[in-house]
Design a protein around this motif. Sequence first.
Motif, mmCIF file in Angstrom:
data_model
loop_
_atom_site.group_PDB
_atom_site.id
_atom_site.type_symbol
_atom_site.label_atom_id
_atom_site.label_comp_id
_atom_site.label_asym_id
_atom_site.label_seq_id
_atom_site.Cartn_x
_atom_site.Cartn_y
_atom_site.Cartn_z
ATOM 1 N N SER A 91 0.806 -1.218 0.000
ATOM 2 C CA SER A 91 0.000 0.000 0.000
ATOM 3 C C SER A 91 0.846 1.278 0.000
ATOM 4 O O SER A 91 0.316 2.358 -0.267
ATOM 5 C CB SER A 91 -0.925 0.011 1.219
ATOM 6 N N ASP A 92 2.139 1.161 0.295
ATOM 7 C CA ASP A 92 2.999 2.343 0.402
ATOM 8 C C ASP A 92 4.015 2.467 -0.726
ATOM 9 O O ASP A 92 4.980 3.227 -0.589
ATOM 10 C CB ASP A 92 3.748 2.327 1.739
ATOM 11 N N ARG A 118 1.722 -3.483 -7.637
ATOM 12 C CA ARG A 118 0.415 -3.081 -7.109
ATOM 13 C C ARG A 118 -0.676 -4.032 -7.582
ATOM 14 O O ARG A 118 -1.556 -4.408 -6.817
ATOM 15 C CB ARG A 118 0.086 -1.659 -7.539
ATOM 16 N N ASN A 121 -0.438 -7.232 -5.847
ATOM 17 C CA ASN A 121 -0.717 -7.043 -4.429
ATOM 18 C C ASN A 121 0.447 -7.501 -3.542
ATOM 19 O O ASN A 121 0.243 -8.175 -2.540
ATOM 20 C CB ASN A 121 -2.018 -7.743 -4.034
#
Length: 131
Positions: A91-92, A118, A121
Motif C-alpha cells: 500500500s505504500d 500493485r 498485491n
Amino acid sequence: MSFSDPLGDMLTRIRNAQMRGMDKVITPASKLRARVLDVLQAEGYIRGYAEVEKDGHKNIEIELKYFDGTPVISEIRRVSKPGRRVYSSKSDIPLVRNGLGISILSTSKGVMSDNVARSENVGGEILCRVF
C-alpha cells in the motif's frame, strides 16, 4: 573485480553511456541485473540486451534507447543500497513523478515494476527508480 553494489554499478554504466551518447554498454552478467533489464525493456526504457562472452567472462550488452537524439532515461537512481535497504509494503509503494516514471522492486514473486507489484498485491525492496 569485486563490487560492493553490482546493481548500482550497472545503473552508473547506463547513466554514463547515455551522457556520452553511446548506443551500447557492457556490464558483467548476473541474474539480478538481467531481471532489472527485463523490466526496463518491458517498460520501454531500453531497446534490449544480450548475454555475450568476452575473455571467458559472461557479460551483458545493453542497447540503449534514444528519442530525437535524447536518452529515453532522463533519471535512473538507486534507492535501496547495501548500507541502507529500503522496503515498501504493497500500500505504500511510492509513485515516481506522479506515475510518469517507475520504481523497480524485488518482491517474493520476482523483480517487477511498481505498477505490476500493485496489481499483484505485493511489496518488497525498492531497487531503483527510473524516469
